[in-house]
Enzyme design. Sequence first.
Site, PDB file in Angstrom:
ATOM      1  N   GLU A   4     -27.647  -1.458 -12.106  1.00 55.20           N
ATOM      2  CA  GLU A   4     -27.789  -1.265 -10.651  1.00 55.20           C
ATOM      3  C   GLU A   4     -28.517   0.070 -10.380  1.00 55.20           C
ATOM      4  O   GLU A   4     -29.447   0.125  -9.567  1.00 55.20           O
ATOM      5  CB  GLU A   4     -26.389  -1.277 -10.034  1.00 55.20           C
ATOM      6  CG  GLU A   4     -26.287  -0.942  -8.568  1.00 55.20           C
ATOM      7  CD  GLU A   4     -24.817  -0.883  -8.112  1.00 55.20           C
ATOM      8  OE1 GLU A   4     -24.084  -1.865  -8.337  1.00 55.20           O
ATOM      9  OE2 GLU A   4     -24.404   0.147  -7.537  1.00 55.20           O
ATOM     10  N   THR A  13       0.557   4.156   1.389  1.00 58.11           N
ATOM     11  CA  THR A  13       0.809   4.548   2.780  1.00 58.11           C
ATOM     12  C   THR A  13       1.244   3.264   3.485  1.00 58.11           C
ATOM     13  O   THR A  13       0.417   2.417   3.831  1.00 58.11           O
ATOM     14  CB  THR A  13      -0.468   5.126   3.426  1.00 58.11           C
ATOM     15  OG1 THR A  13      -1.018   6.073   2.526  1.00 58.11           O
ATOM     16  CG2 THR A  13      -0.182   5.766   4.763  1.00 58.11           C
ATOM     17  N   ASN A  35       0.856  -1.188   0.000  1.00 56.32           N
ATOM     18  CA  ASN A  35       0.000   0.000   0.000  1.00 56.32           C
ATOM     19  C   ASN A  35       0.886   1.231   0.000  1.00 56.32           C
ATOM     20  O   ASN A  35       1.938   1.239   0.637  1.00 56.32           O
ATOM     21  CB  ASN A  35      -0.886  -0.007   1.253  1.00 56.32           C
ATOM     22  CG  ASN A  35      -2.011   1.005   1.142  1.00 56.32           C
ATOM     23  OD1 ASN A  35      -2.989   0.770   0.434  1.00 56.32           O
ATOM     24  ND2 ASN A  35      -1.866   2.130   1.816  1.00 56.32           N
ATOM     25  N   LYS A  88     -18.765  -4.440 -16.468  1.00 55.20           N
ATOM     26  CA  LYS A  88     -18.976  -3.928 -15.107  1.00 55.20           C
ATOM     27  C   LYS A  88     -19.705  -2.576 -15.138  1.00 55.20           C
ATOM     28  O   LYS A  88     -20.573  -2.309 -14.307  1.00 55.20           O
ATOM     29  CB  LYS A  88     -17.639  -3.798 -14.364  1.00 55.20           C
ATOM     30  CG  LYS A  88     -17.761  -3.180 -12.960  1.00 55.20           C
ATOM     31  CD  LYS A  88     -18.642  -4.019 -12.065  1.00 55.20           C
ATOM     32  CE  LYS A  88     -18.746  -3.673 -10.606  1.00 55.20           C
ATOM     33  NZ  LYS A  88     -18.778  -2.355 -10.133  1.00 55.20           N
ATOM     34  N   HIS A 147     -31.802  17.886 -45.335  1.00 53.25           N
ATOM     35  CA  HIS A 147     -31.101  16.727 -44.770  1.00 53.25           C
ATOM     36  C   HIS A 147     -31.528  15.395 -45.389  1.00 53.25           C
ATOM     37  O   HIS A 147     -30.989  14.365 -45.022  1.00 53.25           O
ATOM     38  CB  HIS A 147     -31.294  16.696 -43.251  1.00 53.25           C
ATOM     39  CG  HIS A 147     -30.654  17.869 -42.561  1.00 53.25           C
ATOM     40  ND1 HIS A 147     -29.296  18.052 -42.537  1.00 53.25           N
ATOM     41  CD2 HIS A 147     -31.189  18.925 -41.904  1.00 53.25           C
ATOM     42  CE1 HIS A 147     -29.016  19.168 -41.877  1.00 53.25           C
ATOM     43  NE2 HIS A 147     -30.148  19.722 -41.482  1.00 53.25           N
ATOM     44  N   HIS A 160     -23.238  -3.303 -15.720  1.00 56.67           N
ATOM     45  CA  HIS A 160     -23.755  -3.821 -14.449  1.00 56.67           C
ATOM     46  C   HIS A 160     -24.145  -2.659 -13.535  1.00 56.67           C
ATOM     47  O   HIS A 160     -25.226  -2.632 -12.948  1.00 56.67           O
ATOM     48  CB  HIS A 160     -22.703  -4.708 -13.771  1.00 56.67           C
ATOM     49  CG  HIS A 160     -22.967  -4.964 -12.314  1.00 56.67           C
ATOM     50  ND1 HIS A 160     -22.690  -4.025 -11.341  1.00 56.67           N
ATOM     51  CD2 HIS A 160     -23.503  -6.026 -11.670  1.00 56.67           C
ATOM     52  CE1 HIS A 160     -23.038  -4.501 -10.164  1.00 56.67           C
ATOM     53  NE2 HIS A 160     -23.530  -5.718 -10.331  1.00 56.67           N
ATOM     54  N   ASN A 161     -23.252  -1.692 -13.420  1.00 61.96           N
ATOM     55  CA  ASN A 161     -23.529  -0.563 -12.531  1.00 61.96           C
ATOM     56  C   ASN A 161     -24.692   0.287 -13.039  1.00 61.96           C
ATOM     57  O   ASN A 161     -25.505   0.759 -12.247  1.00 61.96           O
ATOM     58  CB  ASN A 161     -22.279   0.310 -12.359  1.00 61.96           C
ATOM     59  CG  ASN A 161     -21.302  -0.285 -11.361  1.00 61.96           C
ATOM     60  OD1 ASN A 161     -21.269  -1.494 -11.184  1.00 61.96           O
ATOM     61  ND2 ASN A 161     -20.521   0.549 -10.723  1.00 61.96           N
ATOM     62  N   SER A 185     -17.648  -6.926  -8.247  1.00 60.86           N
ATOM     63  CA  SER A 185     -18.882  -6.404  -7.646  1.00 60.86           C
ATOM     64  C   SER A 185     -19.288  -7.198  -6.426  1.00 60.86           C
ATOM     65  O   SER A 185     -18.989  -8.389  -6.314  1.00 60.86           O
ATOM     66  CB  SER A 185     -20.023  -6.435  -8.658  1.00 60.86           C
ATOM     67  OG  SER A 185     -21.207  -5.970  -8.043  1.00 60.86           O
ATOM     68  N   ASN A 229     -13.204   0.299 -10.415  1.00 58.36           N
ATOM     69  CA  ASN A 229     -14.275   0.658 -11.358  1.00 58.36           C
ATOM     70  C   ASN A 229     -13.725   1.584 -12.433  1.00 58.36           C
ATOM     71  O   ASN A 229     -14.175   2.714 -12.600  1.00 58.36           O
ATOM     72  CB  ASN A 229     -15.414   1.364 -10.611  1.00 58.36           C
ATOM     73  CG  ASN A 229     -16.515   0.399 -10.213  1.00 58.36           C
ATOM     74  OD1 ASN A 229     -16.726  -0.632 -10.859  1.00 58.36           O
ATOM     75  ND2 ASN A 229     -17.216   0.728  -9.144  1.00 58.36           N
TER      76      ASN A 229
HETATM   77  C1  6PG Z   1     -20.642  -2.985  -7.016  1.00 53.31           C
HETATM   78  C2  6PG Z   1     -21.041  -1.537  -7.026  1.00 53.31           C
HETATM   79  C3  6PG Z   1     -19.900  -0.625  -6.757  1.00 53.31           C
HETATM   80  C4  6PG Z   1     -20.258   0.853  -6.858  1.00 53.31           C
HETATM   81  C5  6PG Z   1     -21.129   1.325  -5.774  1.00 53.31           C
HETATM   82  C6  6PG Z   1     -21.301   2.829  -5.697  1.00 53.31           C
HETATM   83  O1  6PG Z   1     -20.864  -3.605  -8.039  1.00 53.31           O
HETATM   84  O2  6PG Z   1     -20.155  -3.497  -6.005  1.00 53.31           O
HETATM   85  O3  6PG Z   1     -21.545  -1.223  -8.294  1.00 53.31           O
HETATM   86  O4  6PG Z   1     -18.910  -0.946  -7.681  1.00 53.31           O
HETATM   87  O5  6PG Z   1     -19.098   1.574  -6.803  1.00 53.31           O
HETATM   88  O6  6PG Z   1     -22.347   0.710  -5.847  1.00 53.31           O
HETATM   89  O7  6PG Z   1     -21.800   3.375  -6.858  1.00 53.31           O
HETATM   90  P1  6PG Z   1     -22.412   4.841  -6.840  1.00 53.31           P
HETATM   91  O8  6PG Z   1     -21.670   5.628  -5.798  1.00 53.31           O
HETATM   92  O9  6PG Z   1     -22.196   5.404  -8.191  1.00 53.31           O
HETATM   93  O10 6PG Z   1     -23.846   4.691  -6.464  1.00 53.31           O
END
Ligand code: 6PG
Length: 483
Positions: free
Chosen positions: A190, A34, A32, A183, A452, A186-187, A128, A102
């Site tokens: 979400e 830090t 890491n 991903k 057009h 996916h988000n 995720s 991400n």
């Molecule tokens: C996951 C989520 C994650 C994401 C958060 C926050 O798959 O575990 O998608 O990757 O970063 O859910 O997303 P927001 O802050 O944009 O709501």
Amino acid sequence: MKADIGLVGLAVMGENLVLNMESHGFTIAVYNRTVEKVDAFTSGRGAGKHIIGAHSPKELVAVLKKPRIVMIMVRAGSAVDDTIAQIAPLLEPGDIIVDGGNSNYQDTMRRLAELEGKGLLYVGTGVSGGEEGALNGPSLMPGGSEAAWPHIKPIFQAIAAKVDDGSPCCDWVGPGGAGHFVKMVHNGIEYGDMQLIAEVYHMMRDQLGMTPDEMADVFEAWNKGELDSYLVAITRDILRFKDEDGLPIVDKILDAAGQKGTGKWTGITALDFSVPVTLIVEAVFARCLSAMKDERVRAVKILGKPSGARFKGSRGAFIEDLGKALYAAKIISYAQGFMLLREAAAEYGWKLNYGSIALMWRGGCIIRSRFLGRIKEAFDAEPSLSNLVFAPFFAAQVLENESALRNVVGEAVASGIPVPALSSALEWFDGLRTERLPANLLQAQRDYFGAHTYERIDKPRGEFFHTNWTGHGGSTAASTYVV
Ligand code: 6PG
């Protein structure tokens, strides 16, 4: 002792992934920026385990088995570039860097090209499931240099979530930025799922006057049927949760949503690819509107609240309709998400396996649900399925629940409760099934003011015509192009 993999970035996701890998018999070296965090971890949660603390990138790389695998779990953006700049010069051709943040898929494509140019292998992987998923089984979506896959596969598939038959929620997604693209979608999905649930909650609260406990009971019941999912389950738990004073905590949380940008990326990409991913975009804008709290408070003072019709129907029947509407809109949202994946595959020449993507999302991740099992079945039965709502199962399901969606959106419009995601689902579905949209008029307008051109229904596609609408516009047409 040599390590199977190195991990850079000991924030909660990184730490939990390390502990997950260790519990599956792997030895992990950790570093890491830090450096105190390294010692804190190896003497704390990581104590007595097969975890080697490294105090510099050089120390980290020195203890890795070959080909070396270094996984980066730092904040997306410049921190990933900085970490790569530190690690890459210490590696040899054939070594592997994996980015588990991400990251924007276009950044991943750029980094991949740079590192492959140096003989290194690069993987951008979706991870995720939040901190709990990272520890007990995340969904993993790796893509990039395919030659890296045999080396990371045993680790990734061991630590990933498993579905009922034991299949891991992790498979090779494809080349380039495919892993991070999947991903990102996916988000976006979400965001859509969360907004849909929030709108249904809004209707329950303000239309039906239900208490959080009453709503929790409904979400609990829904979680036993087709809506069975992580997000419905946590909604039930959130609604039941009481603050220290015994009152529902949900009522005390400020209604201003945050976002880190992955939903926005999905929307931008959808616009770039001309794919109507309307529900996710509405979900992103709904967060933006919610964040304008002061402006909304001001608006109510100046303009008043919507004074819509009061609900007069049967409560029980309407609650049932809310569940059905949620389900129909969810089908539509996933149909849109998979359309975007299909377009990206065409754009970048990726051979995406949609059934396998549904399986990766079936467990471990935030959008995990029983429903994704159905999506997997649909794509397994017809891998080239062009639209999820064309699959016999989903076509039947969406049609069965359509009237409920229409009813809920109608009630919301009449009473002035905003339901941008639910209504955009309906609008999209209606648009998709409209053989003759009013775009003929739109084309005429474009041709009128800018020459057009337009295509005609009585001529083959691809032939363009221009009309001299005003008698003084001339017959010179503009060429067709996209800026
Ligand atoms: C996951 C989520 C994650 C994401 C958060 C926050 O798959 O575990 O998608 O990757 O970063 O859910 O997303 P927001 O802050 O944009 O709501």
